[in-house]
Design a protein around this motif. Structure first.
Motif, PDB file in Angstrom:
ATOM      1  N   GLY A 114     -13.628 -16.114 -10.512  1.00 56.13           N
ATOM      2  CA  GLY A 114     -14.207 -17.292  -9.855  1.00 56.13           C
ATOM      3  C   GLY A 114     -14.213 -17.131  -8.343  1.00 56.13           C
ATOM      4  O   GLY A 114     -13.884 -16.067  -7.808  1.00 56.13           O
ATOM      5  N   ALA A 116      -9.339 -14.423 -16.963  1.00 56.22           N
ATOM      6  CA  ALA A 116     -10.550 -15.243 -16.796  1.00 56.22           C
ATOM      7  C   ALA A 116     -10.911 -15.859 -18.138  1.00 56.22           C
ATOM      8  O   ALA A 116     -10.164 -15.699 -19.119  1.00 56.22           O
ATOM      9  CB  ALA A 116     -11.687 -14.397 -16.242  1.00 56.22           C
ATOM     10  N   GLU A 173      -9.674 -15.596 -22.058  1.00 60.44           N
ATOM     11  CA  GLU A 173      -9.347 -16.700 -22.977  1.00 60.44           C
ATOM     12  C   GLU A 173     -10.459 -16.885 -24.024  1.00 60.44           C
ATOM     13  O   GLU A 173     -10.177 -17.200 -25.165  1.00 60.44           O
ATOM     14  CB  GLU A 173      -9.165 -17.986 -22.152  1.00 60.44           C
ATOM     15  N   ALA A 224      -4.142 -22.917  -6.186  1.00 58.28           N
ATOM     16  CA  ALA A 224      -5.414 -23.500  -5.719  1.00 58.28           C
ATOM     17  C   ALA A 224      -5.856 -24.545  -6.741  1.00 58.28           C
ATOM     18  O   ALA A 224      -6.448 -25.566  -6.389  1.00 58.28           O
ATOM     19  CB  ALA A 224      -6.484 -22.423  -5.597  1.00 58.28           C
ATOM     20  N   ASP A 250      -4.596 -24.526  -1.709  1.00 53.58           N
ATOM     21  CA  ASP A 250      -5.684 -25.454  -1.459  1.00 53.58           C
ATOM     22  C   ASP A 250      -5.583 -25.673   0.057  1.00 53.58           C
ATOM     23  O   ASP A 250      -4.479 -25.968   0.562  1.00 53.58           O
ATOM     24  CB  ASP A 250      -5.379 -26.766  -2.228  1.00 53.58           C
TER      25      ASP A 250
HETATM   26  N1  LIG Z   1     -13.445 -22.531  -4.474  1.00 55.98           N
HETATM   27  C1  LIG Z   1     -12.693 -22.937  -3.479  1.00 55.98           C
HETATM   28  O1  LIG Z   1     -12.953 -22.623  -2.310  1.00 55.98           O
HETATM   29  C2  LIG Z   1     -11.479 -23.792  -3.762  1.00 55.98           C
HETATM   30  C3  LIG Z   1     -10.735 -24.307  -2.690  1.00 55.98           C
HETATM   31  C4  LIG Z   1      -9.581 -25.040  -2.971  1.00 55.98           C
HETATM   32  C5  LIG Z   1      -9.185 -25.267  -4.269  1.00 55.98           C
HETATM   33  N2  LIG Z   1      -9.939 -24.775  -5.292  1.00 55.98           N
HETATM   34  C6  LIG Z   1      -9.507 -25.025  -6.673  1.00 55.98           C
HETATM   35  O2  LIG Z   1      -9.288 -23.763  -7.293  1.00 55.98           O
HETATM   36  C7  LIG Z   1      -9.670 -23.813  -8.668  1.00 55.98           C
HETATM   37  C8  LIG Z   1     -10.730 -22.740  -8.911  1.00 55.98           C
HETATM   38  O3  LIG Z   1     -11.900 -23.080  -8.210  1.00 55.98           O
HETATM   39  P1  LIG Z   1     -13.131 -22.070  -8.113  1.00 55.98           P
HETATM   40  O4  LIG Z   1     -14.097 -22.694  -7.188  1.00 55.98           O
HETATM   41  O5  LIG Z   1     -12.638 -20.703  -7.805  1.00 55.98           O
HETATM   42  O6  LIG Z   1     -13.690 -22.145  -9.614  1.00 55.98           O
HETATM   43  P2  LIG Z   1     -14.743 -21.178 -10.331  1.00 55.98           P
HETATM   44  O7  LIG Z   1     -15.495 -20.392  -9.319  1.00 55.98           O
HETATM   45  O8  LIG Z   1     -15.496 -22.019 -11.284  1.00 55.98           O
HETATM   46  O9  LIG Z   1     -13.818 -20.145 -11.141  1.00 55.98           O
HETATM   47  C9  LIG Z   1     -13.039 -20.551 -12.229  1.00 55.98           C
HETATM   48  C10 LIG Z   1     -12.270 -19.371 -12.773  1.00 55.98           C
HETATM   49  O10 LIG Z   1     -11.457 -19.839 -13.866  1.00 55.98           O
HETATM   50  C11 LIG Z   1     -11.740 -19.041 -15.029  1.00 55.98           C
HETATM   51  N3  LIG Z   1     -11.493 -19.867 -16.213  1.00 55.98           N
HETATM   52  C12 LIG Z   1     -12.146 -20.981 -16.605  1.00 55.98           C
HETATM   53  N4  LIG Z   1     -11.611 -21.463 -17.752  1.00 55.98           N
HETATM   54  C13 LIG Z   1     -10.604 -20.629 -18.084  1.00 55.98           C
HETATM   55  C14 LIG Z   1      -9.673 -20.599 -19.141  1.00 55.98           C
HETATM   56  N5  LIG Z   1      -9.665 -21.522 -20.114  1.00 55.98           N
HETATM   57  N6  LIG Z   1      -8.756 -19.599 -19.161  1.00 55.98           N
HETATM   58  C15 LIG Z   1      -8.748 -18.651 -18.215  1.00 55.98           C
HETATM   59  N7  LIG Z   1      -9.610 -18.637 -17.164  1.00 55.98           N
HETATM   60  C16 LIG Z   1     -10.522 -19.615 -17.109  1.00 55.98           C
HETATM   61  C17 LIG Z   1     -13.189 -18.592 -14.860  1.00 55.98           C
HETATM   62  O11 LIG Z   1     -13.480 -17.475 -15.691  1.00 55.98           O
HETATM   63  P3  LIG Z   1     -15.007 -17.055 -16.076  1.00 55.98           P
HETATM   64  O12 LIG Z   1     -15.611 -16.500 -14.812  1.00 55.98           O
HETATM   65  O13 LIG Z   1     -14.844 -16.025 -17.129  1.00 55.98           O
HETATM   66  O14 LIG Z   1     -15.684 -18.307 -16.531  1.00 55.98           O
HETATM   67  C18 LIG Z   1     -13.152 -18.256 -13.358  1.00 55.98           C
HETATM   68  O15 LIG Z   1     -12.510 -17.021 -13.162  1.00 55.98           O
HETATM   69  C19 LIG Z   1     -10.139 -25.247  -8.928  1.00 55.98           C
HETATM   70  O16 LIG Z   1      -9.086 -26.009  -9.457  1.00 55.98           O
HETATM   71  C20 LIG Z   1     -10.517 -25.754  -7.544  1.00 55.98           C
HETATM   72  O17 LIG Z   1     -10.373 -27.155  -7.441  1.00 55.98           O
HETATM   73  C21 LIG Z   1     -11.069 -24.044  -5.072  1.00 55.98           C
END
Ligand SMILES: NC(=O)c1ccc[n+]([C@@H]2O[C@H](COP(=O)([O-])OP(=O)(O)OC[C@H]3O[C@@H](n4cnc5c(N)ncnc54)[C@H](OP(=O)(O)O)[C@@H]3O)[C@@H](O)[C@H]2O)c1
Length: 381
Positions: free
Chosen positions: A11, A35, A57, A112, A139
């Motif tokens: 992600g 992932a 998963e 995060a 975060d």
């Molecule tokens: N993005 C940011 O800048 C940011 C900043 C602060 C906080 N956050 C927090 O960090 C978290 C991730 O955000 P993101 O933006 O990086 O999300 P994202 O781009 O949607 O990535 C999600 C990740 O989680 C994996 N995943 C989803 N369901 C899963 C499961 N059941 N078991 C194992 N892995 C699983 C996905 O795998 P696949 O690729 O295989 O689907 C992907 O690697 C969130 O809670 C968000 O609120 C993000």
């Protein structure tokens, strides 16, 4: 040498963590990547480390890689001394069990993934104290606060002020909210993130979740937590102390900076990332959140005040609503409507979390999702 597992490595945060670590191979080694189903990216990442394992998963095919582990082997690896640091970057409530396991095994956990903290913050903090684990928030807002309050008398904090960019709609008038499209909501002005958190940022539900996250992480009364809009996104939060001093933490809006902080803590290491040039700053602006336009902030205070599982309902209703919005099943304003109806339903029917354990929290969450789905079906009709 830190030995690291990245949960959610494919992600937005996971990739940032992987890239940062891979550029600093003398200090860090990735021992496992986790992932959901993205075989292509996880396999490519794993190739960079001879001994790196992988876990999906929801794999599209079994044995997708020679390096793949079963869930039991993954849990064993996390518990072993082959791992000391876990980066928690799965999106949504699905990250809870692996965060809990990592904490129970006494690891350093860079979090995060805020939703599990919203659902089970008090429980996870208690588990951390029991196991000797260490939570470092990455975060960006909570990482900023972690940095500011280090070594301070926590009783002297009079206010925590979380900042937010305001998302794409903070200047849009409320009467235009009903025609907001998915494309507009996914177009965040500052951060490039996964779709769930991008929608949360557009509704300011992200800030609502962060208010609850801050309450649990810093064990601070919610009345002392506020949020304000800061479109430049250079100050990641403020802490006000009893003597009138306000400390701010500034950095470029780049998730690699909190990741670097968490990996090096308590040291601060050079990371080669872009720094703010104060002489080039044009302006830093702040404005109050319009709570009529963005009812999310009031949802957060309501959920905290009610307690007893209400934050789980808030998170579940939001996850269900965002999912429907991303599938074009509901309109932007329906997200608030659905959350509001679900919270009201849980409150009126006195649905409460009666005991606190991982299982009871997960069961309660399943119930909250079921109720939210049921209510959303009526909304969609
Ligand atoms: N993005 C940011 O800048 C940011 C900043 C602060 C906080 N956050 C927090 O960090 C978290 C991730 O955000 P993101 O933006 O990086 O999300 P994202 O781009 O949607 O990535 C999600 C990740 O989680 C994996 N995943 C989803 N369901 C899963 C499961 N059941 N078991 C194992 N892995 C699983 C996905 O795998 P696949 O690729 O295989 O689907 C992907 O690697 C969130 O809670 C968000 O609120 C993000």
């Amino acid at each position: 040498m830190r030995k690291i597992i990245i949960l959610g490595s494919t992600g937005s945060v996971g990739k940032a963590a992987f890239d940062f670590i891979s550029k600093n191979k003398k200090d860090f080694e990735v021992v496992c990547l986790v992932a959901s189903s993205n075989e292509k990216v996880i396999n490519k990442q794993a190739e960079k480390y001879v001994n790196c394992k992988t876990y999906l998963e929801n794999p599209k095919k079994a044995n997708y890689s020679k390096k793949s582990l079963t869930k039991d082997k993954l849990l064993e690896l996390i518990a072993s001394n082959k791992v000391d640091t876990v980066i928690a970057a799965i999106s949504g409530s699905k990250g809870l069990d692996l965060i809990h396991h990592s904490i129970s095994c006494g690891k350093r956990v860079l979090i995060a993934n805020k939703e599990p903290l919203v659902m089970a913050g008090e429980f996870l903090i208690n588990e951390t104290q029991k196991s000797g684990a260490e939570i470092i928030p990455i975060d960006s807002e909570h990482c900023a606060i972690h940095q500011i309050i280090k070594g301070r008398d926590l009783d002297s904090i009079s206010k925590i002020i979380l900042t937010c960019s305001g998302g794409p709609f903070h200047s849009l008038s409320r009467n235009k909210f009903k025609v907001i499209t998915k494309k507009q909501a996914l177009n965040h002005p500052v951060w490039k993130m996964g779709s769930k958190i991008t929608i949360d940022s557009s509704t300011l539900m992200n800030k609502a979740l962060e208010i609850i996250e801050a309450k649990f992480l810093f064990e601070i009364e919610h009345k002392k937590i506020e949020a304000i809009i800061h479109p430049e996104s250079l100050i990641h939060s403020f802490v006000e102390f009893d003597d009138g001093t306000i400390l701010a933490s500034m950095a470029e809006p780049d998730m690699k900076i909190p990741i670097s902080y968490g990996l090096s803590y308590p040291k601060t290491k050079k990371n080669g990332l872009k720094k703010i040039d104060m002489t080039q700053l044009k302006e830093l602006t702040f404005k109050k959140i319009d709570r009529i336009k963005f009812p999310s902030i009031d949802f957060a205070y309501f959920a905290i005040e009610k307690g007893k599982g209400m934050p789980i309902f808030l998170n579940a209703a939001n996850e269900v609503a965002v999912n429907h919005f991303l599938k074009d099943n509901i309109q932007f304003l329906d997200i608030y409507r659905l959350i509001s109806v679900v919270l009201e339903y849980a409150d009126k029917n006195n649905i409460k979390l009666s005991s606190v354990s991982l299982e009871s929290i997960q069961d309660f969450n399943k119930e909250a999702i079921k109720i939210s789905n049921h209510i959303s079906e009526q909304l969609i009709k």
